[in-house]
Each structure stands twice: as structure tokens, then as C-alpha cells.
Design a protein around this motif. Structure first.
Motif, PDB file in Angstrom:
ATOM      1  N   ALA A 138      -8.860  59.090 -29.607  1.00  0.00           N
ATOM      2  CA  ALA A 138      -8.865  57.652 -30.341  1.00  0.00           C
ATOM      3  C   ALA A 138      -7.989  56.860 -29.618  1.00  0.00           C
ATOM      4  CB  ALA A 138      -8.936  58.081 -31.895  1.00  0.00           C
ATOM      5  N   GLU A 139      -7.416  55.971 -30.918  1.00  0.00           N
ATOM      6  CA  GLU A 139      -6.399  54.793 -30.459  1.00  0.00           C
ATOM      7  C   GLU A 139      -4.966  55.518 -30.363  1.00  0.00           C
ATOM      8  OE1 GLU A 139      -6.849  54.199 -34.848  1.00  0.00           O
ATOM      9  OE2 GLU A 139      -7.957  55.458 -33.396  1.00  0.00           O
ATOM     10  N   ALA A 140      -4.738  56.118 -28.947  1.00  0.00           N
ATOM     11  CA  ALA A 140      -3.838  56.737 -28.615  1.00  0.00           C
ATOM     12  C   ALA A 140      -2.716  56.155 -27.815  1.00  0.00           C
ATOM     13  CB  ALA A 140      -4.147  58.188 -28.185  1.00  0.00           C
ATOM     14  N   GLY A 141      -3.039  54.640 -27.311  1.00  0.00           N
ATOM     15  CA  GLY A 141      -2.289  54.004 -26.572  1.00  0.00           C
ATOM     16  C   GLY A 141      -0.751  53.917 -26.698  1.00  0.00           C
ATOM     17  N   ASP A 142      -0.051  54.276 -28.178  1.00  0.00           N
ATOM     18  CA  ASP A 142       1.243  54.394 -28.170  1.00  0.00           C
ATOM     19  C   ASP A 142       1.502  55.495 -29.240  1.00  0.00           C
ATOM     20  OD1 ASP A 142       0.100  53.179 -30.703  1.00  0.00           O
ATOM     21  OD2 ASP A 142       1.454  51.611 -30.893  1.00  0.00           O
ATOM     22  N   VAL A 143       0.840  56.521 -29.031  1.00  0.00           N
ATOM     23  CA  VAL A 143       1.059  57.843 -29.959  1.00  0.00           C
ATOM     24  C   VAL A 143       1.164  58.900 -28.938  1.00  0.00           C
ATOM     25  CG1 VAL A 143      -0.092  59.246 -31.598  1.00  0.00           C
ATOM     26  CG2 VAL A 143      -0.370  56.440 -31.692  1.00  0.00           C
ATOM     27  N   SER A 144       2.073  59.559 -29.210  1.00  0.00           N
ATOM     28  CA  SER A 144       2.226  60.822 -28.293  1.00  0.00           C
ATOM     29  C   SER A 144       3.142  61.892 -29.583  1.00  0.00           C
ATOM     30  CB  SER A 144       2.924  60.801 -27.159  1.00  0.00           C
ATOM     31  OG  SER A 144       4.262  60.647 -27.137  1.00  0.00           O
ATOM     32  N   THR A 145       3.557  63.098 -28.580  1.00  0.00           N
ATOM     33  CA  THR A 145       4.286  64.057 -29.266  1.00  0.00           C
ATOM     34  C   THR A 145       5.842  63.849 -28.753  1.00  0.00           C
ATOM     35  OG1 THR A 145       4.077  65.610 -27.444  1.00  0.00           O
ATOM     36  CG2 THR A 145       2.601  65.531 -29.374  1.00  0.00           C
ATOM     37  N   ARG A 146       5.926  62.687 -28.467  1.00  0.00           N
ATOM     38  CA  ARG A 146       7.631  62.524 -27.964  1.00  0.00           C
ATOM     39  C   ARG A 146       8.525  62.826 -28.802  1.00  0.00           C
ATOM     40  NH1 ARG A 146       8.500  56.624 -25.564  1.00  0.00           N
ATOM     41  NH2 ARG A 146       7.139  57.581 -23.904  1.00  0.00           N
ATOM     42  N   TYR A 147       8.476  62.602 -30.283  1.00  0.00           N
ATOM     43  CA  TYR A 147       9.361  62.669 -31.008  1.00  0.00           C
ATOM     44  C   TYR A 147       9.292  63.917 -31.919  1.00  0.00           C
ATOM     45  CZ  TYR A 147      10.805  57.738 -30.141  1.00  0.00           C
ATOM     46  OH  TYR A 147      11.236  56.630 -29.543  1.00  0.00           O
ATOM     47  N   THR A 148       8.071  64.493 -32.059  1.00  0.00           N
ATOM     48  CA  THR A 148       8.003  65.708 -32.733  1.00  0.00           C
ATOM     49  C   THR A 148       7.721  67.122 -32.143  1.00  0.00           C
ATOM     50  OG1 THR A 148       5.476  65.313 -32.494  1.00  0.00           O
ATOM     51  CG2 THR A 148       6.636  64.258 -34.166  1.00  0.00           C
ATOM     52  N   ARG A 149       7.615  67.019 -30.671  1.00  0.00           N
ATOM     53  CA  ARG A 149       7.625  68.267 -29.855  1.00  0.00           C
ATOM     54  C   ARG A 149       8.802  69.097 -29.673  1.00  0.00           C
ATOM     55  NH1 ARG A 149       6.111  64.462 -25.291  1.00  0.00           N
ATOM     56  NH2 ARG A 149       8.160  63.976 -24.249  1.00  0.00           N
ATOM     57  N   LYS A 150       8.672  70.543 -29.726  1.00  0.00           N
ATOM     58  CA  LYS A 150       9.922  71.150 -29.541  1.00  0.00           C
ATOM     59  C   LYS A 150      10.062  71.994 -28.359  1.00  0.00           C
ATOM     60  CE  LYS A 150       9.776  72.057 -34.518  1.00  0.00           C
ATOM     61  NZ  LYS A 150       9.777  73.409 -35.338  1.00  0.00           N
ATOM     62  N   GLY A 151       9.454  71.263 -27.137  1.00  0.00           N
ATOM     63  CA  GLY A 151       9.468  71.573 -25.819  1.00  0.00           C
ATOM     64  C   GLY A 151       8.165  71.203 -25.270  1.00  0.00           C
ATOM     65  N   HIS A 152       8.073  71.944 -23.696  1.00  0.00           N
ATOM     66  CA  HIS A 152       6.652  71.582 -23.116  1.00  0.00           C
ATOM     67  C   HIS A 152       6.106  73.100 -22.710  1.00  0.00           C
ATOM     68  CE1 HIS A 152       8.410  67.390 -22.558  1.00  0.00           C
ATOM     69  NE2 HIS A 152       7.110  67.166 -22.734  1.00  0.00           N
ATOM     70  N   GLY A 153       4.865  72.974 -22.416  1.00  0.00           N
ATOM     71  CA  GLY A 153       4.320  73.985 -21.876  1.00  0.00           C
ATOM     72  C   GLY A 153       3.643  75.181 -22.807  1.00  0.00           C
ATOM     73  N   THR A 154       3.209  76.215 -22.488  1.00  0.00           N
ATOM     74  CA  THR A 154       2.194  77.104 -23.186  1.00  0.00           C
ATOM     75  C   THR A 154       2.473  77.329 -24.790  1.00  0.00           C
ATOM     76  OG1 THR A 154       1.383  78.151 -21.233  1.00  0.00           O
ATOM     77  CG2 THR A 154       0.931  79.101 -23.263  1.00  0.00           C
ATOM     78  N   ALA A 155       3.960  77.564 -24.977  1.00  0.00           N
ATOM     79  CA  ALA A 155       4.176  77.890 -26.400  1.00  0.00           C
ATOM     80  C   ALA A 155       4.092  76.635 -27.144  1.00  0.00           C
ATOM     81  CB  ALA A 155       5.686  78.372 -26.268  1.00  0.00           C
TER      82      ALA A 155
END
Length: 405
Positions: A213-230
């Protein structure tokens, strides 16, 4: 009402160029890519092809629409070609790094997959009903330019059930970039949404189609605890749990749906655009200050893109949106990435249940509202000069308010 769902594998031959972030060469498949297709039929037949790719170039969408329309006599405007916006899929456009061309054999294969999925859908339509549900989620994604700013945290779900009330498939829209694979990964992946689809099927026993949907300025930048499978599993499991636990679905009538199209055109002199001039200087500073070569290469390509606009005498842009609408439901089909504030305008038209489908039929980059234009890096990658995205959205709002029901 009749409807159906089909999916097919669209993994590329390796090695291949990847699209998203910097140019990379994929040498492994992390998880399978799919074309998820769903169709519904009332007085018209509408078919959605949702590809596990980053974007849908207009010429690619037109190739598919031409083939399907001529073979199956489906009205072209009722054929929707969409992308989930994974940044870990094969290159299919020249939006970034235009000197690196997509693999034409892969593009042809994707067109043939869409034709086959269409045929299979038309041969497997079943009768049933459609239900709408939604859930709000917090803590897993946010506005990526300002963690405290507004973003749409509601996941909307359409559940298609047969005459015995058994779920056949669901479609949901999520306003978040599905980008949890590492930026330097050389593995093909449908990222967060691909994992969520598989987990949803494991938990519920029927398919889920996920659209962005309206994801232009939305991501996991401030909420993620890492990258990848886990991290994909952590976030994916939580979101699937919330979708699976929606406890209220309301029946919506879609038998009477129809589609209206809107074309919004504008032209401008790029040499008089102060934002292009500002972007060129900002990118020069970013390039000069970049220590990482991959980051520097990405900035250089952005600078090339902005400079190519500045060199033109005039830029003419045609934007196409559409609204699929019934008396109970509105589906807004948009050609690119919508900023949250513009999405909020679309959702505030009235009280009708509204789903927004971005990355459809074309890719005009970021549709940025006037308040945020020029203040974020997304300004480098938009086809819209200042205020034109706002005007385009206003036209969609105006068309929606003149509803025919």
C-alpha cells in the motif's frame, strides 16, 4: 460472485543482476519468487497479477495487458499488474542503472507466466462471497524519515470464501517496504512478504496474497533488530499472527464492481526546477562524503538520474490511476510509491472501506506530499516535481467523490 487464485514460480536463471539498492549479481536463491494471481468476476472480469519484483515498468505492464486482452478478451483496464517491491529480485527495469539492461528472456518468461496464470484462473472460477477485515499493528515498522511521524499501521484484508464458507484465499495490503534482507545480499528473495505468505498458509491452510500500500516513506528502519532470515521470521510471524487473529470480518458486496480510470498529465522545464538544482548539490555532497563504495555507486546513479532530467528542455509525464469500486468497497490502483500523508487523503474521502494498491501498472517513483517534498532522499527518485503528486492525488479524490453508487 466468482473468483479464484493461482500462483506460479518465477525464479530466474542464475547468475543475474538484482534490482534495489546497488547493482548486485545474484548467485543463490534464498527463497522462491512467485507470480500470485487472483481474479474476480461480476459483470466484468478483473485480474490482478502480483509479481515478486521491485517495480512494474509501464512497457512491461503493457506487454502483459496486450497479450491477455487479445487472447482472453478481458478489458485492458481490468488487468492490474503489480509488484510487491522486494529489493532482492532480478532486474526488470532501467529505472536505476539504465546501462544495465534486464534479461529479455526473463521478461518473456514472466509474460508467459502471466498468460498461463490468466488461463488457469479463467478455468477455475468458483462462486462465493467476500469479507473485509482489518487490524492495526505497532512496533514492527514506522515512518522511516521520522519515527514519530504519521504512517498507516492498518493491514486491510479481503477474505474470499466459497459457498460453504470455506476460505479460498485472502488478499491483504500492507503499507511497509518489505526490505529485511541485507542490502549487500546476493540471494534472490521475496523478503518479508514471501515469508509471510508461506507462514500464513502453514498456520491457516489457505493462500494469502500480499500487496504493498502507501509505503513510500514507511519501512522497518527504526524497528528492526537486524537483517536476514531471523529478523524476517520474527517480524513475519508477528504480522501473520495478527492477520490470522482478526476476529471480525464484514461481508462486502463486489458483484456490482466497475472500474474508472484517470489520466493526469503535466509538463515542466527542469532547468527552472529549484528542487532538481538542490538535489544535484545534495547528491554531490553525499558522493564526496561517502566512504562505502556501494553507497557511493548508488548516489552516483541517483545523481545521473537527476542530471538526466536537468539536461532536458522539457519533461512531459502522463500518470494513470484507476479505482475498482462497488457499493461497499473501493480499491485505488496507483503507479508507484505513495507517501503516508497522500495515502491518508485517499483514505479520508468518505467512510467506504478503501484499499490502496501501490506499484501498479507503471512506476513514477515517489509521490511525495508538499510538506515533505525536498526534505527527504526520496525527492531524488521521483518523476513528480513539487506539488504535482498532490494534484494527482486530488484528482483521484475528486473522481472517487463522484462515485456512481
Amino acid at each position: 460472485m466468482e473468483f479464484t487464485y493461482i500462483k506460479t514460480n518465477i525464479n530466474p536463471n542464475l547468475p543475474c543482476h538484482m534490482e534495489g539498492y546497488n547493482d548486485r549479481i545474484a548467485n543463490n536463491i534464498h527463497d522462491n519468487l512467485y507470480l500470485n494471481t487472483f481474479a474476480f468476476k461480476g459483470k466484468h472480469t478483473c485480474i490482478f497479477h502480483v509479481f515478486d519484483v521491485i517495480m512494474i515498468p509501464k512497457d512491461f505492464a503493457e506487454r502483459i495487458k496486450d497479450e491477455i486482452s487479445s487472447r482472453f478478451h478481458i478489458e485492458r483496464e481490468y488487468i492490474i499488474i503489480s509488484a510487491i517491491h522486494t529489493h532482492s529480485a532480478p532486474k526488470i527495469s532501467t529505472k536505476l542503472f539504465p546501462d544495465i539492461l534486464p534479461d529479455e528472456n526473463y521478461l518473456k518468461a514472466l509474460v508467459q507466466k502471466a498468460i498461463k496464470n490468466t488461463q488457469d484462473c479463467l478455468n477455475s472460477l468458483i462462486h462465493g462471497e467476500v469479507y473485509f477485515g482489518s487490524v492495526q499493528v505497532n512496533g514492527f515498522y514506522s515512518n522511516r524519515n521520522d519515527k514519530d511521524a504519521y504512517f498507516n499501521n492498518q493491514i486491510d484484508v479481503l477474505k474470499f470464501v466459497d459457498d460453504n464458507k470455506n476460505p479460498v484465499f485472502s488478499v491483504c495490503t500492507i503499507a511497509c517496504h518489505p526490505t529485511l534482507m541485507p542490502q549487500d545480499s546476493t540471494e534472490i528473495s521475496a523478503d518479508l512478504f514471501g515469508y509471510m505468505r508461506e507462514e500464513f498458509y502453514r498456520v491457516n491452510g489457505y493462500p494469502l496474497v500480499i500487496c504493498t500500500a502507501e509505503a513510500g516513506d514507511v519501512s522497518t528502519r527504526y524497528t528492526r533488530k537486524g537483517h536476514g532470515t531471523a529478523e524476517i521470521e520474527r517480524v513475519g510471524n508477528a504480522l501473520v499472527q495478527r492477520i490470522s487473529n482478526i476476529d471480525h470480518f464484514e461481508r462486502v458486496s463486489m458483484e456490482d464492481f466497475s472500474l474508472r480510470m484517470l489520466t493526469y498529465s503535466f509538463r515542466y522545464d527542469p532547468k527552472e526546477d529549484i528542487y532538481i538544482q538542490k538535489s544535484m548539490q545534495q547528491l554531490k555532497d553525499l558522493i564526496d562524503g561517502a566512504d562505502n563504495q556501494d553507497v557511493k555507486a548508488a548516489y552516483l546513479d541517483m545523481a545521473r538520474s537527476v542530471a538526466s532530467k536537468f539536461e532536458k528542455d522539457e519533461i512531459c509525464v502522463d500518470c494513470h490511476a484507476s479505482i475498482v469500486e462497488s457499493k461497499d468497497l473501493r480499491m485505488i490502483i496507483f503507479p508507484g510509491e505513495i507517501f503516508s500523508e497522500l495515502g491518508r487523503r485517499l483514505r479520508a474521502i468518505d467512510t467506504k472501506k478503501t484499499l490502496i494498491f501501490g506499484y501498479c501498472n507503471d512506476f513514477k517513483g515517489y509521490a511525495i506530499d508538499d510538506e515533505h517534498y525536498g526534505y527527504s532522499a526520496e525527492t531524488f527518485l521521483t518523476d513528480y516535481p513539487y506539488l504535482e503528486a498532490d494534484r494527482f492525488i486530488d484528482k483521484i479524490v475528486e473522481m472517487a467523490k463522484n462515485e456512481i453508487y
